[in-house]
Motif scaffolding. Structure first.
Motif, PDB file in Angstrom:
ATOM      1  N   PRO A 253       0.829  -1.205   0.000  1.00  0.00           N
ATOM      2  CA  PRO A 253       0.000   0.000   0.000  1.00  0.00           C
ATOM      3  C   PRO A 253       0.861   1.252   0.000  1.00  0.00           C
ATOM      4  N   TRP A 254       0.257   2.359  -0.398  1.00  0.00           N
ATOM      5  CA  TRP A 254       0.975   3.628  -0.463  1.00  0.00           C
ATOM      6  C   TRP A 254       1.452   4.054   0.920  1.00  0.00           C
ATOM      7  N   GLN A 255       2.691   4.582   0.969  1.00  0.00           N
ATOM      8  CA  GLN A 255       3.248   5.084   2.219  1.00  0.00           C
ATOM      9  C   GLN A 255       4.079   6.328   1.930  1.00  0.00           C
ATOM     10  N   ASP A 256       3.649   7.470   2.439  1.00  0.00           N
ATOM     11  CA  ASP A 256       4.435   8.706   2.477  1.00  0.00           C
ATOM     12  C   ASP A 256       4.579   9.483   1.172  1.00  0.00           C
ATOM     13  N   GLY A 257       4.336   8.929   0.016  1.00  0.00           N
ATOM     14  CA  GLY A 257       4.491   9.713  -1.207  1.00  0.00           C
ATOM     15  C   GLY A 257       4.904   8.875  -2.390  1.00  0.00           C
ATOM     16  N   PHE A 258       5.057   9.548  -3.521  1.00  0.00           N
ATOM     17  CA  PHE A 258       5.444   8.886  -4.751  1.00  0.00           C
ATOM     18  C   PHE A 258       6.765   9.435  -5.257  1.00  0.00           C
ATOM     19  N   ILE A 259       7.551   8.580  -5.853  1.00  0.00           N
ATOM     20  CA  ILE A 259       8.642   9.024  -6.705  1.00  0.00           C
ATOM     21  C   ILE A 259       8.420   8.315  -8.030  1.00  0.00           C
ATOM     22  N   VAL A 260       7.570   8.868  -8.848  1.00  0.00           N
ATOM     23  CA  VAL A 260       7.285   8.305 -10.170  1.00  0.00           C
ATOM     24  C   VAL A 260       7.376   9.421 -11.205  1.00  0.00           C
ATOM     25  N   PRO A 261       7.991   9.160 -12.343  1.00  0.00           N
ATOM     26  CA  PRO A 261       8.186  10.206 -13.352  1.00  0.00           C
ATOM     27  C   PRO A 261       6.924  10.453 -14.180  1.00  0.00           C
ATOM     28  N   LEU A 262       5.919  11.051 -13.558  1.00  0.00           N
ATOM     29  CA  LEU A 262       4.654  11.287 -14.256  1.00  0.00           C
ATOM     30  C   LEU A 262       4.815  12.282 -15.400  1.00  0.00           C
ATOM     31  N   ASP A 263       5.792  13.179 -15.303  1.00  0.00           N
ATOM     32  CA  ASP A 263       6.017  14.132 -16.382  1.00  0.00           C
ATOM     33  C   ASP A 263       6.475  13.431 -17.655  1.00  0.00           C
ATOM     34  N   ARG A 264       7.332  12.436 -17.490  1.00  0.00           N
ATOM     35  CA  ARG A 264       7.848  11.703 -18.657  1.00  0.00           C
ATOM     36  C   ARG A 264       6.909  10.600 -19.100  1.00  0.00           C
ATOM     37  N   TYR A 265       6.175  10.004 -18.154  1.00  0.00           N
ATOM     38  CA  TYR A 265       5.283   8.890 -18.466  1.00  0.00           C
ATOM     39  C   TYR A 265       3.893   9.163 -17.891  1.00  0.00           C
ATOM     40  N   PRO A 266       3.129  10.045 -18.499  1.00  0.00           N
ATOM     41  CA  PRO A 266       1.803  10.364 -17.958  1.00  0.00           C
ATOM     42  C   PRO A 266       0.865   9.159 -17.917  1.00  0.00           C
ATOM     43  N   ARG A 267       1.164   8.142 -18.721  1.00  0.00           N
ATOM     44  CA  ARG A 267       0.299   6.949 -18.729  1.00  0.00           C
ATOM     45  C   ARG A 267       0.331   6.219 -17.390  1.00  0.00           C
ATOM     46  N   LEU A 268       1.354   6.494 -16.585  1.00  0.00           N
ATOM     47  CA  LEU A 268       1.443   5.845 -15.283  1.00  0.00           C
ATOM     48  C   LEU A 268       0.248   6.166 -14.400  1.00  0.00           C
ATOM     49  N   ARG A 269      -0.335   7.358 -14.576  1.00  0.00           N
ATOM     50  CA  ARG A 269      -1.503   7.738 -13.772  1.00  0.00           C
ATOM     51  C   ARG A 269      -2.656   6.745 -13.938  1.00  0.00           C
ATOM     52  N   ASP A 270      -2.772   6.189 -15.121  1.00  0.00           N
ATOM     53  CA  ASP A 270      -3.907   5.315 -15.423  1.00  0.00           C
ATOM     54  C   ASP A 270      -3.603   3.840 -15.219  1.00  0.00           C
ATOM     55  N   ILE A 271      -2.314   3.471 -15.150  1.00  0.00           N
ATOM     56  CA  ILE A 271      -2.015   2.042 -15.078  1.00  0.00           C
ATOM     57  C   ILE A 271      -1.387   1.601 -13.758  1.00  0.00           C
ATOM     58  N   ILE A 272      -0.937   2.542 -12.901  1.00  0.00           N
ATOM     59  CA  ILE A 272      -0.449   2.149 -11.578  1.00  0.00           C
ATOM     60  C   ILE A 272      -1.646   1.989 -10.645  1.00  0.00           C
ATOM     61  N   TYR A 273      -1.799   0.799 -10.098  1.00  0.00           N
ATOM     62  CA  TYR A 273      -2.899   0.496  -9.179  1.00  0.00           C
ATOM     63  C   TYR A 273      -2.323   0.174  -7.795  1.00  0.00           C
ATOM     64  N   LEU A 274      -2.893   0.836  -6.779  1.00  0.00           N
ATOM     65  CA  LEU A 274      -2.456   0.624  -5.402  1.00  0.00           C
ATOM     66  C   LEU A 274      -3.599   0.077  -4.554  1.00  0.00           C
ATOM     67  N   PRO A 275      -3.271  -0.682  -3.504  1.00  0.00           N
ATOM     68  CA  PRO A 275      -4.330  -1.161  -2.604  1.00  0.00           C
ATOM     69  C   PRO A 275      -4.990   0.013  -1.882  1.00  0.00           C
ATOM     70  N   LEU A 276      -6.302  -0.012  -1.814  1.00  0.00           N
ATOM     71  CA  LEU A 276      -7.031   1.012  -1.068  1.00  0.00           C
ATOM     72  C   LEU A 276      -7.056   0.665   0.414  1.00  0.00           C
ATOM     73  N   PRO A 277      -7.128   1.676   1.276  1.00  0.00           N
ATOM     74  CA  PRO A 277      -7.210   1.398   2.717  1.00  0.00           C
ATOM     75  C   PRO A 277      -8.439   0.555   3.025  1.00  0.00           C
ATOM     76  N   GLY A 278      -8.269  -0.399   3.881  1.00  0.00           N
ATOM     77  CA  GLY A 278      -9.357  -1.327   4.201  1.00  0.00           C
ATOM     78  C   GLY A 278     -10.159  -0.887   5.404  1.00  0.00           C
ATOM     79  N   PRO A 279     -10.799  -1.845   6.053  1.00  0.00           N
ATOM     80  CA  PRO A 279     -10.693  -3.271   5.753  1.00  0.00           C
ATOM     81  C   PRO A 279     -11.571  -3.683   4.567  1.00  0.00           C
TER      82      PRO A 279
END
Length: 317
Positions: A246-272
């Motif tokens: 799950p997500w923790q503290d932030g992202f280091i992803v090159p969204l400027d170079r690879y905007p497609r990452l916004r649509d294809i990176i999937y993270l677990p949502l907070p539960g339960p």
């Protein structure tokens, strides 16, 4: 009452009892699968009718954890149609020539799990030859000890060849290496070099898999120059990069170079949640849950290390 049930209905009920989800199959430890196999084996003891219905379901998932088990399974799968029942196969190392026999007898194989915890003394010729005889849809790799020997390298080279040229059905790949967990830790130089080379070579191979749709990674929000995420996004057929962590503290992803990452990176949502639920980081509007759940940035910065004992000890390594 069970004797009056139509056999088709009995089969459906038993299929639910035998069902193993992806998370259990891909888990670092096979203990859950051993417990499940022991539990469902009791169904074979009820009567001859139940045994006949449950036998094909019993062999839908097979595990090999030793050379002795490989030899026994190879003999069983060589009898009649038993090999055609196997859809999920988990191989916990290199176990001699019997692995080639096993892999040659499973024409309907869909899922394959390969552990790279292979010692230098292991005989992997059977495994390497057998891998070229199958064409799975789902590939799961795990590498807990990260051994730096030529035996493991030969298996990895065979896997890369299969992924790039022979396995035309692959739609899902599960990557074993986490870039973040290696930062700030001291490792043997040979071990580090072997792990780095394997991780990069496997990541590069993803670009060449024509039907690849899903890539599982330990964490998708941290990427380095050679990370599997940045290789997978270059494959136009990839639709989801799913993060186990799950997500923790932030992202280091090159969204400027690879905007497609916004649509294809999937993270677990907070539960339960009853079952794990995922969402893409680019979904939702400012008032929705996602921006407050998934904060991200495009510039590298130092993140607080929050790798918990539960994940490091229970999930991966």
């Amino acid at each position: 009452m069970c004797e009056t049930l139509p056999e088709e209905l009995l089969h459906q009920i038993m299929a639910m009892c035998h069902f193993i989800d992806y998370e259990a199959f891909a888990h670092r430890s096979p203990e859950q699968l051993f417990a499940h196999r022991k539990e469902t084996a009791r169904l074979l003891l009820v009567c001859q009718r139940w045994r006949r219905v449950a036998t094909p379901l019993k062999y839908e998932m097979a595990i090999v954890t030793s050379e002795a088990e490989a030899s026994v399974l190879a003999t069983i799968l060589s009898r009649g149609r038993v090999g055609s029942y196997v859809k999920k196969l988990r191989i916990e190392g290199g176990f001699g020539r019997a692995l080639r026999t096993i892999l040659s007898k499973v024409p309907n194989l869909l899922y394959i799990f390969i552990s790279l915890d292979i010692s230098s003394e292991a005989k992997v010729a059977g495994l390497c030859a057998g891998l070229k005889l199958v064409n799975p849809q789902y590939l799961v790799l795990r590498d807990r000890r990260v051994l730096g020997n030529q035996t493991v390298r030969s298996v990895v080279d065979t896997l890369i060849t299969c992924m790039k040229t022979l396995w035309t059905n692959v739609i899902s790949y599960d990557h074993p290496y986490d870039e973040w967990v290696w930062l700030g830790q001291e490792f043997d130089n040979r071990q580090y070099c072997a792990r780095t080379q394997r991780a990069r070579d496997l990541a590069r191979a993803l670009v060449h898999i024509p039907k690849l749709q899903i890539v599982h990674v330990p964490r998708a929000y941290y990427t380095s120059e050679y990370d599997v995420v940045l290789k997978a996004v270059k494959n136009p057929s990839v639709q989801r990069i799913i993060s186990w962590m799950p997500w923790q503290d932030g992202f280091i992803v090159p969204l400027d170079r690879y905007p497609r990452l916004r649509d294809i990176i999937y993270l677990p949502l907070p539960g339960p949640w009853l079952r794990p639920t995922y969402a893409a980081i680019g979904q939702g509007d400012p008032a929705s849950l996602f921006p407050t759940t998934f904060g991200f940035c495009t510039q590298p910065h130092k993140l607080k290390r929050t790798w918990s004992d539960r994940w490091s000890g229970d999930r991966w390594y």
